[in-house]
Design a protein around this motif. Sequence first.
Motif, mmCIF file in Angstrom:
data_model
loop_
_atom_site.group_PDB
_atom_site.id
_atom_site.type_symbol
_atom_site.label_atom_id
_atom_site.label_comp_id
_atom_site.label_asym_id
_atom_site.label_seq_id
_atom_site.Cartn_x
_atom_site.Cartn_y
_atom_site.Cartn_z
ATOM 1 N N PRO A 1 0.713 -1.336 0.172
ATOM 2 C CA PRO A 1 0.099 0.151 -0.188
ATOM 3 C C PRO A 1 0.845 1.235 0.149
ATOM 4 O O PRO A 1 2.136 1.266 0.286
ATOM 5 N N LEU A 2 0.108 2.379 -0.355
ATOM 6 C CA LEU A 2 0.681 3.570 -0.271
ATOM 7 C C LEU A 2 0.811 3.952 1.353
ATOM 8 O O LEU A 2 -0.243 4.094 1.874
ATOM 9 N N ASP A 3 2.117 4.540 1.495
ATOM 10 C CA ASP A 3 2.229 4.900 3.077
ATOM 11 C C ASP A 3 1.742 6.344 3.159
ATOM 12 O O ASP A 3 0.962 6.808 4.123
ATOM 13 N N ASN A 4 1.864 7.112 2.012
ATOM 14 C CA ASN A 4 1.617 8.676 2.219
ATOM 15 C C ASN A 4 1.491 9.122 0.795
ATOM 16 O O ASN A 4 2.349 8.956 -0.154
ATOM 17 N N LEU A 5 0.727 10.307 0.422
ATOM 18 C CA LEU A 5 0.514 11.096 -0.747
ATOM 19 C C LEU A 5 0.142 12.527 -0.229
ATOM 20 O O LEU A 5 -0.838 12.703 0.361
ATOM 21 N N GLU A 6 1.023 13.398 -0.637
ATOM 22 C CA GLU A 6 0.900 14.610 -0.263
ATOM 23 C C GLU A 6 1.425 15.711 -1.578
ATOM 24 O O GLU A 6 2.464 15.226 -2.292
ATOM 25 N N GLN A 7 0.896 16.832 -1.764
ATOM 26 C CA GLN A 7 1.380 17.703 -2.561
ATOM 27 C C GLN A 7 2.382 18.658 -2.088
ATOM 28 O O GLN A 7 2.444 18.962 -0.847
ATOM 29 N N GLY A 8 3.429 18.604 -3.090
ATOM 30 C CA GLY A 8 4.576 19.460 -2.531
ATOM 31 C C GLY A 8 4.531 20.987 -3.158
ATOM 32 O O GLY A 8 3.746 21.349 -3.997
ATOM 33 N N ASP A 9 5.558 21.689 -3.080
ATOM 34 C CA ASP A 9 5.578 23.061 -3.530
ATOM 35 C C ASP A 9 6.872 23.053 -4.354
ATOM 36 O O ASP A 9 7.298 24.339 -4.779
ATOM 37 N N GLY A 10 7.644 22.104 -4.852
ATOM 38 C CA GLY A 10 8.741 22.127 -5.772
ATOM 39 C C GLY A 10 8.393 22.153 -7.076
ATOM 40 O O GLY A 10 7.236 21.913 -7.348
ATOM 41 N N THR A 11 9.203 22.569 -7.984
ATOM 42 C CA THR A 11 8.805 22.616 -9.387
ATOM 43 C C THR A 11 10.214 21.841 -10.167
ATOM 44 O O THR A 11 11.147 21.749 -9.590
ATOM 45 N N LEU A 12 9.936 21.659 -11.234
ATOM 46 C CA LEU A 12 11.031 20.851 -12.184
ATOM 47 C C LEU A 12 11.486 21.740 -13.063
ATOM 48 O O LEU A 12 12.767 22.167 -13.398
ATOM 49 N N PHE A 13 10.503 21.923 -14.103
ATOM 50 C CA PHE A 13 10.900 22.848 -15.337
ATOM 51 C C PHE A 13 10.194 24.085 -15.033
ATOM 52 O O PHE A 13 11.077 25.185 -15.634
ATOM 53 N N GLU A 14 8.999 24.106 -14.968
ATOM 54 C CA GLU A 14 8.029 25.299 -15.229
ATOM 55 C C GLU A 14 7.661 25.739 -13.807
ATOM 56 O O GLU A 14 7.360 24.926 -12.856
ATOM 57 N N ASP A 15 7.207 27.091 -13.407
ATOM 58 C CA ASP A 15 6.845 27.544 -12.303
ATOM 59 C C ASP A 15 5.621 27.082 -12.013
ATOM 60 O O ASP A 15 5.078 26.872 -11.004
ATOM 61 N N ASP A 16 4.548 26.642 -13.000
ATOM 62 C CA ASP A 16 3.209 26.002 -12.696
ATOM 63 C C ASP A 16 3.408 24.457 -12.437
ATOM 64 O O ASP A 16 2.293 23.863 -12.500
ATOM 65 N N ASP A 17 4.457 23.902 -12.522
ATOM 66 C CA ASP A 17 4.446 22.180 -12.156
ATOM 67 C C ASP A 17 3.739 22.261 -10.872
ATOM 68 O O ASP A 17 3.994 23.067 -9.859
ATOM 69 N N THR A 18 3.075 21.007 -10.681
ATOM 70 C CA THR A 18 2.596 20.424 -9.357
ATOM 71 C C THR A 18 3.380 19.315 -8.992
ATOM 72 O O THR A 18 3.403 18.314 -9.820
ATOM 73 N N GLU A 19 3.821 19.468 -8.088
ATOM 74 C CA GLU A 19 4.652 18.298 -7.307
ATOM 75 C C GLU A 19 3.863 17.465 -6.428
ATOM 76 O O GLU A 19 3.068 17.811 -5.830
ATOM 77 N N MET A 20 3.752 16.060 -6.783
ATOM 78 C CA MET A 20 3.144 14.829 -5.907
ATOM 79 C C MET A 20 4.398 14.210 -5.137
ATOM 80 O O MET A 20 5.048 13.567 -6.063
ATOM 81 N N ILE A 21 4.199 14.140 -3.945
ATOM 82 C CA ILE A 21 5.304 13.247 -3.167
ATOM 83 C C ILE A 21 4.736 12.058 -2.785
ATOM 84 O O ILE A 21 3.639 12.078 -2.059
ATOM 85 N N VAL A 22 5.110 10.967 -3.228
ATOM 86 C CA VAL A 22 4.971 9.496 -2.914
ATOM 87 C C VAL A 22 5.787 8.798 -1.721
ATOM 88 O O VAL A 22 6.884 8.860 -2.142
ATOM 89 N N THR A 23 4.952 8.344 -0.860
ATOM 90 C CA THR A 23 5.793 7.513 0.019
ATOM 91 C C THR A 23 5.382 6.042 0.307
ATOM 92 O O THR A 23 4.071 5.717 0.456
ATOM 93 N N PHE A 24 6.155 5.113 0.247
ATOM 94 C CA PHE A 24 5.736 3.649 0.256
ATOM 95 C C PHE A 24 6.851 2.711 0.956
ATOM 96 O O PHE A 24 7.915 3.025 0.784
ATOM 97 N N THR A 25 6.453 1.517 1.474
ATOM 98 C CA THR A 25 7.622 0.702 2.151
ATOM 99 C C THR A 25 7.571 -0.449 1.324
ATOM 100 O O THR A 25 6.585 -1.280 1.110
ATOM 101 N N ASP A 26 8.819 -0.892 0.689
ATOM 102 C CA ASP A 26 8.971 -1.838 0.006
ATOM 103 C C ASP A 26 8.923 -3.236 0.543
ATOM 104 O O ASP A 26 9.191 -3.460 1.917
ATOM 105 N N ASP A 27 8.606 -4.273 -0.025
ATOM 106 C CA ASP A 27 8.394 -5.415 0.727
ATOM 107 C C ASP A 27 9.950 -6.193 0.678
ATOM 108 O O ASP A 27 10.419 -6.453 -0.328
#
Length: 297
Positions: free
Chosen positions: A147-173
């Motif tokens: 399962p996913l441990d956590n899903l949250e929106q970040g405030d970082g950008t990659l190429f453009e200022d209007d990029d939306t960051e999604m931070i995904v966290t999970f624990t591997d088997d």
Amino acid sequence: MKKEIIYLLALILCVSCEDVIDVELPETEPKLIVEGLLRVDKSEEFINVEIKMKETSSYFDENQPVQVESAVITYGRPLNDGLFETLAFSSLAEKEPGTGIYIPDPDYSSDQRIRTSAAQPGIVFILEITYQGKYYYAQTEYAPTVPLDNLEQGDGTLFEDDDTEMIVTFTDDPEEDNFYVFDFDFGEFLTVEDQFFQGQQFSFSYFYNDNLNPGQEVTVSILGATEEFYNYMDLVLEQTTDTGGIFQTPIATVRGNVFDVTGLDNINIYDNVERPNDYALGYFAVVQEYSQTITIQ
């Protein structure tokens, strides 16, 4: 008056210089397309079985749904020599005429739905299709996930200022070498393997290039994957950009696991070792899925 005549002659000359160029595209034999990604939600009683059947068309036309003569899913735990401990089957029928979408046959004499309890590690699923006198065969092992441990929106950008960051966290088997396919909604996917974080909690960021509006809901899913399905998806993602989703236009150079085995004497030889041109496009996979939905801020 002379100027008007000159302009008129120039216009006639330009129009007369336009040539219609006919581009001759190579003719290829139409191929069956199988979109067979079955997602298993263990909180549900039955697997949502929907397999889309299409056929490739000419370069400028859309691929059209097709009706197959028969489609059956067989599943069970394999033993040696291609035998199975137990076998069950689900006969499929077209959901509505002309859609090319196949579901467990509601008019069969017994319930053809597949219970999620049947999807267990080590269980093999086989898809058999008969279409225009040809016999197609695909085999895959059920792929569980975490399962996913956590899903949250970040405030970082990659190429453009209007990029939306999604931070995904999970624990591997920690018990297995695992492969994952992430579905970020809107036809956007990402492949991940646990080579460098086996058994650990892992976080990463995914950036949406398209504008996401505040209040818009986004669903992110983690899918289990066999190594074969992971490799297929990885190749498709390398070749797919801005096509409206990886399952909208199967890439002709990336072969899946659906093969034309018409006339083969040994059903265990299903990978077309000596028949490289006999195959369908698309993939058949049965994978566990966990999802979380987030509202964009």
